[in-house]
Design a protein around this motif. Structure first.
Motif, PDB file in Angstrom:
ATOM      1  N   GLU A   1      26.508  -6.110  51.591  1.00 34.73           N
ATOM      2  CA  GLU A   1      25.919  -7.441  51.462  1.00 34.73           C
ATOM      3  C   GLU A   1      25.274  -7.627  50.100  1.00 34.73           C
ATOM      4  OE1 GLU A   1      23.357  -8.525  54.668  1.00 34.73           O
ATOM      5  OE2 GLU A   1      24.678  -7.702  56.213  1.00 34.73           O
ATOM      6  N   ASP A   2      25.437  -8.791  49.545  1.00 40.57           N
ATOM      7  CA  ASP A   2      24.826  -9.183  48.276  1.00 40.57           C
ATOM      8  C   ASP A   2      24.685 -10.697  48.321  1.00 40.57           C
ATOM      9  OD1 ASP A   2      23.944  -9.298  45.575  1.00 40.57           O
ATOM     10  OD2 ASP A   2      25.274  -7.667  44.993  1.00 40.57           O
ATOM     11  N   ALA A   3      24.468 -11.309  47.188  1.00 39.83           N
ATOM     12  CA  ALA A   3      24.382 -12.765  47.116  1.00 39.83           C
ATOM     13  C   ALA A   3      24.735 -13.218  45.717  1.00 39.83           C
ATOM     14  CB  ALA A   3      22.982 -13.252  47.485  1.00 39.83           C
ATOM     15  N   TYR A   4      25.341 -14.393  45.629  1.00 36.54           N
ATOM     16  CA  TYR A   4      25.598 -15.000  44.331  1.00 36.54           C
ATOM     17  C   TYR A   4      24.330 -15.692  43.855  1.00 36.54           C
ATOM     18  CZ  TYR A   4      30.555 -14.218  45.211  1.00 36.54           C
ATOM     19  OH  TYR A   4      31.771 -13.628  45.451  1.00 36.54           O
ATOM     20  N   TRP A   5      24.053 -15.554  42.557  1.00 37.87           N
ATOM     21  CA  TRP A   5      22.888 -16.178  41.955  1.00 37.87           C
ATOM     22  C   TRP A   5      23.341 -17.367  41.116  1.00 37.87           C
ATOM     23  CZ3 TRP A   5      17.728 -13.708  41.227  1.00 37.87           C
ATOM     24  CH2 TRP A   5      17.535 -12.628  42.103  1.00 37.87           C
ATOM     25  N   SER A   6      22.470 -18.359  40.990  1.00 39.17           N
ATOM     26  CA  SER A   6      22.876 -19.547  40.247  1.00 39.17           C
ATOM     27  C   SER A   6      21.709 -20.190  39.511  1.00 39.17           C
ATOM     28  CB  SER A   6      23.501 -20.577  41.189  1.00 39.17           C
ATOM     29  OG  SER A   6      22.506 -21.133  42.038  1.00 39.17           O
ATOM     30  N   LEU A   7      22.062 -21.042  38.578  1.00 38.97           N
ATOM     31  CA  LEU A   7      21.131 -21.899  37.864  1.00 38.97           C
ATOM     32  C   LEU A   7      21.620 -23.335  37.992  1.00 38.97           C
ATOM     33  CD1 LEU A   7      20.636 -19.922  34.527  1.00 38.97           C
ATOM     34  CD2 LEU A   7      18.845 -20.419  36.204  1.00 38.97           C
ATOM     35  N   PRO A   8      20.704 -24.286  38.142  1.00 32.83           N
ATOM     36  CA  PRO A   8      21.131 -25.687  38.163  1.00 32.83           C
ATOM     37  C   PRO A   8      21.460 -26.154  36.751  1.00 32.83           C
ATOM     38  CG  PRO A   8      18.748 -25.570  38.271  1.00 32.83           C
ATOM     39  CD  PRO A   8      19.247 -24.146  38.333  1.00 32.83           C
ATOM     40  N   LEU A   9      22.384 -27.058  36.654  1.00 31.20           N
ATOM     41  CA  LEU A   9      22.716 -27.696  35.378  1.00 31.20           C
ATOM     42  C   LEU A   9      22.456 -29.191  35.486  1.00 31.20           C
ATOM     43  CD1 LEU A   9      26.098 -25.911  34.471  1.00 31.20           C
ATOM     44  CD2 LEU A   9      23.797 -25.372  33.630  1.00 31.20           C
ATOM     45  N   PRO A  10      21.773 -29.794  34.504  1.00 30.70           N
ATOM     46  CA  PRO A  10      21.207 -29.197  33.287  1.00 30.70           C
ATOM     47  C   PRO A  10      20.112 -28.177  33.608  1.00 30.70           C
ATOM     48  CG  PRO A  10      21.233 -31.613  33.150  1.00 30.70           C
ATOM     49  CD  PRO A  10      21.533 -31.252  34.556  1.00 30.70           C
ATOM     50  N   LEU A  11      19.916 -27.225  32.707  1.00 28.54           N
ATOM     51  CA  LEU A  11      18.923 -26.184  32.926  1.00 28.54           C
ATOM     52  C   LEU A  11      17.515 -26.762  32.946  1.00 28.54           C
ATOM     53  CD1 LEU A  11      20.204 -23.294  30.614  1.00 28.54           C
ATOM     54  CD2 LEU A  11      20.392 -23.456  33.103  1.00 28.54           C
ATOM     55  N   VAL A  12      16.780 -26.463  33.984  1.00 31.69           N
ATOM     56  CA  VAL A  12      15.369 -26.835  34.088  1.00 31.69           C
ATOM     57  C   VAL A  12      14.635 -25.576  34.526  1.00 31.69           C
ATOM     58  CG1 VAL A  12      13.646 -28.304  35.165  1.00 31.69           C
ATOM     59  CG2 VAL A  12      15.924 -29.204  34.712  1.00 31.69           C
TER      60      VAL A  12
END
Length: 291
Positions: free
Chosen positions: A100-111
């Motif tokens: 088990e793991d998880a995908y990591w993300s950032l919203p765009l535009p970057l805040v």
């Protein structure tokens, strides 16, 4: 695209949330065939199959995942099935291999906390910009001997910590860039033109940009990796993507880099593998899909 419309398999890439749904990438690095399986992508070859079960619009729905698994199990000649999904499938036996793991993300535009980007990151990026120049290209020939040398040095450094599947992928990145029009190579160079670091972004999905791979020379100044990520994110923002997938959490060092940018886990990744026919053994390439 057929008659101006997207084929069902093409739609998998267009709506991709995970790298294993980017069919040009999968085809280039694995050589597997892909087919639609209850709305999910099934990559298969030589009796082995990898089902990427994140159904469009409901990527964590257990019933949809189980329906896709049930269809995958009917594949003629199936010897080993690996599922990559948000859950462990109900059909998986008790002795199935599971991680088990998880995908990591950032919203765009970057805040990010403290501003866009934060003060510390902004200062680091400003210093790095004085020492490096980032160029972007793609397609056949974009992956040069310099880039391959960075990847080879990374392989040597990691040694036995790298599995055969990862090494196989790193040796096929030129093929990937040549085969995927949505993949772009970002290269950081010093004033003399020497390659210091590189990163590959993929923009094949209509909604999600992907930070796929990155390699760095020991000679790269602090902040070079951050500058590449910023350039990759800016390209995603310019293309209208709303999310940047940074891959799996993996080790502490990788997680630290992602957390520094304010990234958070957004989608579980449960890899489950079993042999419907017990006497058959697992194929190594079923492991190449872990990002």
């Amino acid at each position: 695209m057929v008659d101006g419309t997207f084929s069902p398999l093409t739609q998998i890439t267009a709506a991709a949330l995970t790298p294993d749904q980017l069919l040009p990438y999968v085809r280039a690095v694995s050589g597997l065939e892909s087919r639609l399986c209850a709305g999910c992508a099934l990559h298969h070859g030589g009796g082995h199959a990898v089902l990427v079960a994140y159904p469009a619009g409901k990527p964590t729905d257990a019933a949809s995942v189980d329906a896709a698994v049930a269809e995958a199990l009917t594949l003629p000649g199936l010897e080993r099935l690996t599922t990559i999904a948000a859950i462990r499938p109900g059909a998986a036996p008790a002795d199935a291999e599971c991680s088990e793991d998880a995908y990591w993300s950032l919203p765009l535009p970057l805040v990010l906390p403290g501003g866009r980007p934060g003060v510390k990151l902004r200062n680091l990026l400003r210093r790095t910009a004085r020492e490096t120049v980032i160029e972007q290209n793609g397609g056949a020939g974009s992956w040069t001997g310099e880039h391959a040398a960075l990847a080879a040095a990374f392989i040597r450094k990691k040694g036995e910590a790298l599995d055969a599947g990862s090494i196989h992928i790193f040796n096929r990145l030129g093929d990937y860039l040549a085969a995927a029009p949505g993949a772009r190579l970002f290269s950081a160079r010093d004033a003399g033109g020497r390659l210091l670091a590189c990163a590959i972004g993929d923009y094949s999905s209509f909604t999600t940009a992907f930070y796929m791979f990155a390699f760095r020379s020991p000679a790269a100044p602090p902040g070079t990796a951050d500058a590449l990520l910023a350039a990759l994110a800016a390209e995603g923002e310019a293309r209208g993507h709303g999310l940047l997938n940074l891959g799996l959490g993996m080790g502490a060092g990788v997680s630290f880099f992602k957390k520094k940018w304010g990234a958070t886990p957004f989608l579980p990744c449960v890899e489950t593998s079993w042999t419907p026919t017990p006497e058959k053994r697992r194929g190594w390439f079923s492991r190449i899909f872990g990002h």
